[in-house]
Design a protein around this motif. Structure first.
Motif, PDB file in Angstrom:
ATOM      1  N   LEU A 177       0.823  -1.207   0.000  1.00  0.00           N
ATOM      2  CA  LEU A 177       0.000   0.000   0.000  1.00  0.00           C
ATOM      3  C   LEU A 177       0.858   1.259   0.000  1.00  0.00           C
ATOM      4  CD1 LEU A 177      -2.773  -1.168   2.456  1.00  0.00           C
ATOM      5  CD2 LEU A 177      -3.044  -0.738   0.024  1.00  0.00           C
ATOM      6  N   LYS A 178       1.962   1.213   0.725  1.00  0.00           N
ATOM      7  CA  LYS A 178       2.869   2.356   0.730  1.00  0.00           C
ATOM      8  C   LYS A 178       3.424   2.608  -0.664  1.00  0.00           C
ATOM      9  CE  LYS A 178       7.143   4.103   2.808  1.00  0.00           C
ATOM     10  NZ  LYS A 178       8.294   3.811   3.699  1.00  0.00           N
ATOM     11  N   TYR A 179       3.828   1.546  -1.341  1.00  0.00           N
ATOM     12  CA  TYR A 179       4.377   1.693  -2.698  1.00  0.00           C
ATOM     13  C   TYR A 179       3.315   2.269  -3.646  1.00  0.00           C
ATOM     14  CZ  TYR A 179       6.453   0.683  -7.208  1.00  0.00           C
ATOM     15  OH  TYR A 179       6.942   0.811  -8.488  1.00  0.00           O
ATOM     16  N   ILE A 180       2.105   1.734  -3.577  1.00  0.00           N
ATOM     17  CA  ILE A 180       1.038   2.220  -4.457  1.00  0.00           C
ATOM     18  C   ILE A 180       0.775   3.705  -4.218  1.00  0.00           C
ATOM     19  CG2 ILE A 180      -1.458   2.097  -4.889  1.00  0.00           C
ATOM     20  CD1 ILE A 180      -1.255  -0.930  -4.538  1.00  0.00           C
ATOM     21  N   ASN A 181       0.708   4.130  -2.956  1.00  0.00           N
ATOM     22  CA  ASN A 181       0.435   5.536  -2.663  1.00  0.00           C
ATOM     23  C   ASN A 181       1.580   6.446  -3.091  1.00  0.00           C
ATOM     24  OD1 ASN A 181      -2.222   6.110  -1.060  1.00  0.00           O
ATOM     25  ND2 ASN A 181      -1.493   4.135  -0.313  1.00  0.00           N
ATOM     26  N   GLU A 182       2.801   5.944  -3.043  1.00  0.00           N
ATOM     27  CA  GLU A 182       3.941   6.748  -3.484  1.00  0.00           C
ATOM     28  C   GLU A 182       4.008   6.872  -5.002  1.00  0.00           C
ATOM     29  OE1 GLU A 182       7.204   4.741  -1.666  1.00  0.00           O
ATOM     30  OE2 GLU A 182       7.006   5.815   0.253  1.00  0.00           O
ATOM     31  N   HIS A 183       3.352   5.960  -5.701  1.00  0.00           N
ATOM     32  CA  HIS A 183       3.383   5.957  -7.171  1.00  0.00           C
ATOM     33  C   HIS A 183       1.969   5.991  -7.744  1.00  0.00           C
ATOM     34  CE1 HIS A 183       7.714   4.911  -7.151  1.00  0.00           C
ATOM     35  NE2 HIS A 183       7.397   4.222  -6.066  1.00  0.00           N
ATOM     36  N   LEU A 184       1.031   6.580  -7.003  1.00  0.00           N
ATOM     37  CA  LEU A 184      -0.392   6.478  -7.320  1.00  0.00           C
ATOM     38  C   LEU A 184      -0.747   6.996  -8.703  1.00  0.00           C
ATOM     39  CD1 LEU A 184      -3.197   5.694  -6.211  1.00  0.00           C
ATOM     40  CD2 LEU A 184      -3.367   8.019  -5.282  1.00  0.00           C
ATOM     41  N   PHE A 185      -0.099   8.055  -9.145  1.00  0.00           N
ATOM     42  CA  PHE A 185      -0.474   8.680 -10.410  1.00  0.00           C
ATOM     43  C   PHE A 185       0.381   8.213 -11.588  1.00  0.00           C
ATOM     44  CE2 PHE A 185      -1.594  12.252  -7.318  1.00  0.00           C
ATOM     45  CZ  PHE A 185      -2.836  11.693  -7.052  1.00  0.00           C
ATOM     46  N   GLU A 186       1.224   7.219 -11.337  1.00  0.00           N
ATOM     47  CA  GLU A 186       2.030   6.639 -12.408  1.00  0.00           C
ATOM     48  C   GLU A 186       1.292   5.445 -13.013  1.00  0.00           C
ATOM     49  OE1 GLU A 186       5.855   5.725 -10.736  1.00  0.00           O
ATOM     50  OE2 GLU A 186       5.952   7.646  -9.666  1.00  0.00           O
ATOM     51  N   GLU A 244      -3.580  14.502 -14.370  1.00  0.00           N
ATOM     52  CA  GLU A 244      -2.624  14.568 -13.266  1.00  0.00           C
ATOM     53  C   GLU A 244      -2.822  13.450 -12.246  1.00  0.00           C
ATOM     54  OE1 GLU A 244      -2.965  18.465 -11.616  1.00  0.00           O
ATOM     55  OE2 GLU A 244      -1.826  19.427 -13.248  1.00  0.00           O
ATOM     56  N   CYS A 245      -4.009  12.868 -12.237  1.00  0.00           N
ATOM     57  CA  CYS A 245      -4.312  11.834 -11.243  1.00  0.00           C
ATOM     58  C   CYS A 245      -4.245  10.419 -11.809  1.00  0.00           C
ATOM     59  CB  CYS A 245      -5.671  12.098 -10.604  1.00  0.00           C
ATOM     60  SG  CYS A 245      -5.679  13.592  -9.584  1.00  0.00           S
ATOM     61  N   GLY A 246      -3.618  10.272 -12.977  1.00  0.00           N
ATOM     62  CA  GLY A 246      -3.299   8.936 -13.462  1.00  0.00           C
ATOM     63  C   GLY A 246      -4.292   8.291 -14.397  1.00  0.00           C
ATOM     64  N   PHE A 247      -5.308   9.038 -14.831  1.00  0.00           N
ATOM     65  CA  PHE A 247      -6.277   8.470 -15.778  1.00  0.00           C
ATOM     66  C   PHE A 247      -5.836   8.770 -17.207  1.00  0.00           C
ATOM     67  CE2 PHE A 247      -8.677   9.072 -11.873  1.00  0.00           C
ATOM     68  CZ  PHE A 247      -9.408   7.904 -11.781  1.00  0.00           C
ATOM     69  N   ASP A 248      -5.840   7.752 -18.031  1.00  0.00           N
ATOM     70  CA  ASP A 248      -5.413   7.913 -19.419  1.00  0.00           C
ATOM     71  C   ASP A 248      -6.546   8.347 -20.349  1.00  0.00           C
ATOM     72  OD1 ASP A 248      -2.801   7.128 -18.824  1.00  0.00           O
ATOM     73  OD2 ASP A 248      -3.288   5.005 -19.076  1.00  0.00           O
ATOM     74  N   ASP A 249      -7.769   8.034 -19.976  1.00  0.00           N
ATOM     75  CA  ASP A 249      -8.916   8.256 -20.857  1.00  0.00           C
ATOM     76  C   ASP A 249      -9.964   9.078 -20.107  1.00  0.00           C
ATOM     77  OD1 ASP A 249     -11.513   7.820 -22.127  1.00  0.00           O
ATOM     78  OD2 ASP A 249     -10.544   6.278 -23.326  1.00  0.00           O
ATOM     79  N   TYR A 250     -10.306  10.269 -20.639  1.00  0.00           N
ATOM     80  CA  TYR A 250     -11.240  11.141 -19.922  1.00  0.00           C
ATOM     81  C   TYR A 250     -12.631  10.525 -19.826  1.00  0.00           C
ATOM     82  CZ  TYR A 250     -13.922  15.128 -18.358  1.00  0.00           C
ATOM     83  OH  TYR A 250     -14.755  15.939 -17.634  1.00  0.00           O
ATOM     84  N   SER A 251     -13.064   9.821 -20.845  1.00  0.00           N
ATOM     85  CA  SER A 251     -14.409   9.228 -20.799  1.00  0.00           C
ATOM     86  C   SER A 251     -14.497   8.170 -19.697  1.00  0.00           C
ATOM     87  CB  SER A 251     -14.788   8.629 -22.156  1.00  0.00           C
ATOM     88  OG  SER A 251     -13.913   7.566 -22.503  1.00  0.00           O
ATOM     89  N   VAL A 252     -13.417   7.388 -19.529  1.00  0.00           N
ATOM     90  CA  VAL A 252     -13.376   6.398 -18.449  1.00  0.00           C
ATOM     91  C   VAL A 252     -13.396   7.117 -17.095  1.00  0.00           C
ATOM     92  CG1 VAL A 252     -11.974   4.614 -17.338  1.00  0.00           C
ATOM     93  CG2 VAL A 252     -12.195   4.657 -19.836  1.00  0.00           C
ATOM     94  N   PHE A 253     -12.598   8.174 -16.990  1.00  0.00           N
ATOM     95  CA  PHE A 253     -12.571   8.968 -15.760  1.00  0.00           C
ATOM     96  C   PHE A 253     -13.947   9.560 -15.457  1.00  0.00           C
ATOM     97  CE2 PHE A 253     -12.333  13.451 -14.325  1.00  0.00           C
ATOM     98  CZ  PHE A 253     -11.914  13.249 -13.013  1.00  0.00           C
ATOM     99  N   TYR A 254     -14.576  10.130 -16.458  1.00  0.00           N
ATOM    100  CA  TYR A 254     -15.881  10.785 -16.268  1.00  0.00           C
ATOM    101  C   TYR A 254     -16.927   9.792 -15.756  1.00  0.00           C
ATOM    102  CZ  TYR A 254     -20.038  13.577 -17.268  1.00  0.00           C
ATOM    103  OH  TYR A 254     -21.218  14.272 -17.162  1.00  0.00           O
ATOM    104  N   ARG A 255     -16.985   8.627 -16.383  1.00  0.00           N
ATOM    105  CA  ARG A 255     -17.981   7.627 -15.971  1.00  0.00           C
ATOM    106  C   ARG A 255     -17.712   7.155 -14.543  1.00  0.00           C
ATOM    107  NH1 ARG A 255     -17.179   5.790 -21.309  1.00  0.00           N
ATOM    108  NH2 ARG A 255     -15.791   4.127 -20.569  1.00  0.00           N
ATOM    109  N   ALA A 256     -16.440   6.928 -14.218  1.00  0.00           N
ATOM    110  CA  ALA A 256     -16.097   6.480 -12.866  1.00  0.00           C
ATOM    111  C   ALA A 256     -16.418   7.563 -11.840  1.00  0.00           C
ATOM    112  CB  ALA A 256     -14.611   6.101 -12.800  1.00  0.00           C
TER     113      ALA A 256
END
Length: 270
Positions: A177-186, A244-256
């Motif tokens: 969990l620490k690793y994921i949070n340190e690299h969350l937006f990658e 900036e928060c790691g989403f590659d596709d805006y439509s996927v981000f919008y729906r989520a």
């Protein structure tokens, strides 16, 4: 159940007479949370740490700290919860010293306070008084007074600690969990994460589920959405927050975003 919201402070007193663990899911708030435990057989999972609860236990969570309750038996589960912004005490505490127990500690560490740490402070009475308000004026005075008393008691308990609440050796789940949070937006993927920790995908998923109550990708997505919401609420364009928060596709981000928060990103900016 009693619940109400007043000036960005949400208060809830809940009793589950036959609690069912299937209804307790991992969640993340954009505000701080205090959980005060009354009864039941329950443990609290916070970012991979597991805290068994007893009558009078208190658990603190800062914004974006993932947590869930795990029901161990169907004994009556009673608790108080308060959610509030980091700015709740800024008028009397501009340096945010009362927020140190929430902010000045590793993620998922030192969340639990046991009853003896509060000395003679009548913690349960503070929560009870908050939930017994019956007028707007009384709500304003009583909520502010009791919340500040609760926060001050937590701060005192925090300052009396010796650091033993932060284990020198971290469990595998906490490391993950620490690793994921340190690299969350990658760029992250479950197979790559499993490989990094020398686990098969099935082993990785099992460890993660046991530690958080959620799947790895659910956790990552919810963390990213929460961060994006904060950026948007602060005035950032939705497209920029998405990127900036790691989403590659805006439509996927919008729906989520709409599915989780119930409103479009634009609504949170307006």
């Amino acid at each position: 159940m009693q619940e109400f919201e007043f000036n960005d402070i949400y208060v809830r007193h809940a009793i589950n007479y036959k609690p069912d663990d299937s209804y307790c899911t991992m969640h993340i708030h954009s505000r701080c949370e205090i959980l005060y435990f009354i009864s039941g057989r329950v443990e609290c999972l916070v970012e991979g740490s597991r805290y068994p609860l007893e009558h009078g236990s208190l658990v603190v969570m800062r914004p974006a700290e993932a947590h869930r309750s795990r029901i161990i038996s169907d004994r009556q589960y009673e608790r108080y919860t308060i959610n509030f912004p980091l700015s709740a005490a800024d008028i009397i505490d501009p340096e945010r010293l009362l927020m140190k127990p929430f902010l000045d500690r590793p993620l998922g560490a030192g969340n639990l306070y046991i009853p003896t740490e509060f000395g003679n402070a009548p913690m349960e009475e503070y929560f009870r008084r908050i939930c017994s308000c019956n007028s707007k004026y009384e709500e304003n005075v009583e909520i502010q007074l009791c919340l500040m008393s609760i926060l001050d008691a937590i701060r005192t308990a925090y300052e009396n600690r010796d650091g033993s609440e932060y284990p020198a050796e971290q469990s595998r789940s906490v490391q993950i969990l620490k690793y994921i949070n340190e690299h969350l937006f990658e760029k992250l993927s479950v197979p790559a994460l499993a490989e990094r920790f020398f686990l098969s995908v099935s082993q990785f998923n099992r460890i993660f589920k046991n530690a958080t109550g959620s799947s790895p990708w659910e956790y990552i997505t919810l963390k990213r959405l929460t961060a994006a919401k904060e950026k948007i609420s602060g005035g950032a364009p939705a497209v920029r927050a998405c990127e900036e928060c790691g989403f590659d596709d805006y439509s996927v981000f919008y729906r989520a975003y709409v599915k989780h928060f119930g409103v479009s990103p634009r609504k949170n900016r307006d």
